[in-house]
Design a protein around this motif. Structure first.
Motif, PDB file in Angstrom:
ATOM      1  N   ALA A 138     125.982  51.775  52.242  1.00  0.00           N
ATOM      2  CA  ALA A 138     126.264  51.641  50.807  1.00  0.00           C
ATOM      3  C   ALA A 138     125.899  52.941  50.106  1.00  0.00           C
ATOM      4  N   PRO A 139     126.567  53.233  48.970  1.00  0.00           N
ATOM      5  CA  PRO A 139     126.174  54.423  48.192  1.00  0.00           C
ATOM      6  C   PRO A 139     124.701  54.338  47.821  1.00  0.00           C
ATOM      7  N   LEU A 140     124.047  55.487  47.791  1.00  0.00           N
ATOM      8  CA  LEU A 140     122.609  55.505  47.550  1.00  0.00           C
ATOM      9  C   LEU A 140     122.271  55.497  46.060  1.00  0.00           C
ATOM     10  N   GLN A 141     123.131  56.094  45.259  1.00  0.00           N
ATOM     11  CA  GLN A 141     122.807  56.255  43.847  1.00  0.00           C
ATOM     12  C   GLN A 141     124.085  56.598  43.077  1.00  0.00           C
ATOM     13  N   GLU A 142     124.138  56.194  41.823  1.00  0.00           N
ATOM     14  CA  GLU A 142     125.273  56.591  40.979  1.00  0.00           C
ATOM     15  C   GLU A 142     124.754  56.973  39.602  1.00  0.00           C
ATOM     16  N   LYS A 143     125.354  57.975  39.013  1.00  0.00           N
ATOM     17  CA  LYS A 143     124.941  58.375  37.663  1.00  0.00           C
ATOM     18  C   LYS A 143     126.163  58.822  36.873  1.00  0.00           C
ATOM     19  N   THR A 144     126.093  58.603  35.573  1.00  0.00           N
ATOM     20  CA  THR A 144     127.107  59.148  34.671  1.00  0.00           C
ATOM     21  C   THR A 144     126.405  60.112  33.736  1.00  0.00           C
ATOM     22  N   TYR A 145     126.996  61.258  33.575  1.00  0.00           N
ATOM     23  CA  TYR A 145     126.408  62.309  32.742  1.00  0.00           C
ATOM     24  C   TYR A 145     127.329  62.573  31.557  1.00  0.00           C
ATOM     25  N   ALA A 146     126.732  63.012  30.476  1.00  0.00           N
ATOM     26  CA  ALA A 146     127.562  63.362  29.304  1.00  0.00           C
ATOM     27  C   ALA A 146     127.015  64.629  28.659  1.00  0.00           C
ATOM     28  N   PRO A 147     127.887  65.456  28.121  1.00  0.00           N
ATOM     29  CA  PRO A 147     127.412  66.594  27.339  1.00  0.00           C
ATOM     30  C   PRO A 147     126.954  66.099  25.970  1.00  0.00           C
ATOM     31  N   GLU A 148     126.172  66.898  25.277  1.00  0.00           N
ATOM     32  CA  GLU A 148     125.744  66.471  23.939  1.00  0.00           C
ATOM     33  C   GLU A 148     126.967  66.246  23.047  1.00  0.00           C
ATOM     34  N   ALA A 149     127.955  67.119  23.214  1.00  0.00           N
ATOM     35  CA  ALA A 149     129.250  66.940  22.543  1.00  0.00           C
ATOM     36  C   ALA A 149     130.301  67.443  23.519  1.00  0.00           C
ATOM     37  N   PRO A 150     131.531  66.923  23.463  1.00  0.00           N
ATOM     38  CA  PRO A 150     132.562  67.422  24.382  1.00  0.00           C
ATOM     39  C   PRO A 150     132.609  68.950  24.363  1.00  0.00           C
ATOM     40  N   TYR A 151     132.625  69.555  25.556  1.00  0.00           N
ATOM     41  CA  TYR A 151     132.551  71.014  25.638  1.00  0.00           C
ATOM     42  C   TYR A 151     133.930  71.567  25.965  1.00  0.00           C
ATOM     43  N   ALA A 152     134.420  72.468  25.125  1.00  0.00           N
ATOM     44  CA  ALA A 152     135.762  73.031  25.330  1.00  0.00           C
ATOM     45  C   ALA A 152     135.657  74.363  26.078  1.00  0.00           C
TER      46      ALA A 152
END
Lengths: 151, 383
Positions: free
Chosen positions: B264-278
């Motif tokens: 099975a997968p060991l770990q999952e994460k979702t990351y986000a920038p403070e604001a969408p980065y262009a």
């Protein structure tokens, strides 16, 4: 790059351009359109070619893009059996049938290497793929082509 | 180098019609020196996968079998190493050859197999994956094989067998999964160990959405014996001629069904920038998703392509991920990335990274594009 050099180089790689276009489009009329458009677009982008020794992979890259454009515009994803018969048959129809049965992403690098003598680096430049991806695809293409020819 | 070609692929194409040639040359001759560039976007999809033929860095005891753990030039995750090294080696017969499968694993995204081929009765023979390729075609490992055999590096395998008076066998050995589990490219490579045994590496790309906790797969072995005794001697013309004179003597095919446990997968994460980065290459980063498996992390950036941007200008480069110290994270065992532009302007672009844990922050950057040196940091949700 001056016009004289450009016309001379296009002339030199014209056969290669046709075979690469045919590999994707399998239709001579579309190949003519793609080659024509690629020749015009390449001239527009000539400032992007810094090493004139890389003219062939550079123009092929542009041509491949044009082929995909045509494919998309005309919504043509022709199954092999629906491809129009060429005006003149290929010298080796069995090989042609087997080759065109391969998925395009395998067929294209194989043609570039075997028919056109491009090396992995040049194919990578033309298809915007890492050399190692090119190597892997050619490996797989050869395997599948052998299988096709066995049938 | 001998330019033996198994097929003359130019013969698979019809001659270029005059109309095509005229269209091309007419266009080339019509250009004017002062014309300016136009730009437009192009839509296509590509899954890129690659495999690197590495040189061996790990020291091995004489006679020890090579596997994937010797294939990589970088330390792979301990979890993967343990699985690969704990594989119970099994032998499989195909005609006169024995294949020893000594390393086998899957993480649910890729499946790996390494198999060493040698003659079952110990008879000396040349065993290779290609007939006409030069012995040294795969680089340093091939050059070492040529030296051990006592042939010039640019000698083809069939010529080597001919020169040494040995039988020649071409082998194909790979792991195959059913179409429903497959995704991306299957890849392969070949190396030779210190006894000139031929080691076939194969990697199958899997669809993680269809693979359960057990992966049914098939090991396939094909052995083809060629007549190395009666071949035409090399001539100066070989560089331009098709070489088809080698006669096939025998062929054996065997398939064996196997089942691999899927961790099975060991770990999952979702990351986000403070604001969408262009990024200035036209891509705006919205989020990053990461899944850690026993073999490494599959990390994808979710982007939006700016209206009117030329995707091919962005694609000229490669996405890179930096760790919390700002150092580039190496691509992982799959040596592959994915670009999905089927849903433009949404673009998913990622890579398998060589990681054993998922950090709290990651940095996304591009190499070889207009966005070179631009960096977008993202933080795991909840951090």
């Amino acid at each position: 790059m001056d016009k004289e050099f450009y016309v001379r180089e296009i002339d030199r790689v014209s056969g290669m351009m046709y075979r690469v276009a045919y590999t994707i489009l399998r239709n001579s009329d579309d190949c003519g359109d793609a080659m024509q458009e690629a020749a015009l677009r390449a001239w527009e982008k000539r400032d992007h070619l810094r090493d004139e020794g890389k003219f062939a992979p550079w123009i092929i890259r542009i041509l491949v893009n044009e082929c995909y454009n045509i494919q998309r515009r005309r919504k043509r994803t022709l199954p092999l059996e629906d491809a129009p018969a060429p005006a003149s048959p290929p010298p080796d129809p069995t090989l042609a049938m087997a080759l065109h049965a391969l998925p395009e992403k395998l067929r294209l690098p194989l043609v570039m290497q075997y028919a056109e003598g491009m090396d992995y680096q040049e194919i990578g430049l033309a298809l915007r793929l890492p050399e190692s991806t090119v190597r892997g695809r050619i490996h797989r293409a050869k395997k599948q082509l052998r299988k096709e020819l066995e049938v | 180098m001998n330019e033996h070609k198994e097929w003359e692929l130019k013969n698979a194409f019809p001659p270029m019609p005059d109309a095509c040639r005229n269209a091309l040359m007419g266009a080339a001759r019509s250009v004017k020196e002062e014309e300016k560039m136009k730009r437009f976007s192009l839509r296509t999809a590509l899954i890129a996968a690659l495999i690197v033929i590495a040189t061996m860095t790990a020291a091995l005891a004489a006679g020890e079998l090579l596997g994937w753990t010797q294939f990589y030039t970088f330390p792979i995750p301990k979890t993967a190493q343990d699985i690969l090294e704990s594989t119970e080696a099994k032998t499989y017969q195909a005609g006169p050859l024995t294949f020893t499968v000594n390393q086998l694993m899957t993480d649910g995204r890729i499946a790996l197999c390494s198999a060493t081929a040698e003659t079952a009765d110990g008879t000396p023979a040349i065993v290779a994956s290609e007939v006409y390729d030069a012995v040294a075609a795969n680089g340093e490992n091939g050059r070492a094989a040529a030296e051990r055999l006592g042939v010039a590096p640019d000698t083809s395998w069939i010529d080597a067998a001919h020169q040494l008076g040995l039988p020649f066998y071409r082998v194909d050995a790979w792991i195959e999964v059913d179409e429903r589990y497959r995704a991306g490219d299957d890849m392969g490579g070949t190396m030779w160990d210190d006894q000139n045994r031929c080691v076939s590496y194969s990697m199958a790309g899997l669809n993680e959405n269809t693979v359960g906790d057990r992966l049914p797969a098939t090991l396939k072995f094909i052995v083809t014996q060629y007549d190395a005794e009666n071949i035409e001697p090399p001539t100066a013309d070989w560089a331009t001629e098709t070489f088809k004179e080698v006669k096939e003597l025998n062929r054996w095919k065997e398939t064996y069904d196997i089942t691999l446990p899927v961790p099975a997968p060991l770990q999952e994460k979702t990351y986000a920038p403070e604001a969408p980065y262009a990024f200035s290459n036209g891509l705006t980063l919205n989020a990053v998703r990461a899944q850690l498996t026993v073999a490494g992390a599959y990390v994808t950036g979710q982007f939006t392509l700016r209206e009117g941007a030329d995707f091919y200008d962005t694609f000229a480069g490669e996405i890179r991920f930096l760790d919390e110290k700002g150092e580039e994270i190496r691509w992982g065992m799959a040596e592959s990335g994915i670009i999905d532009i089927d849903h433009l302007p949404q673009v998913t672009w990622g890579a398998m990274l060589n990681m054993e844990t998922l950090p709290d922050t990651l940095t996304v950057t591009f190499y070889g594009t207009a966005a070179n040196n631009e960096q977008a940091s993202v933080r795991a949700a909840g951090k």
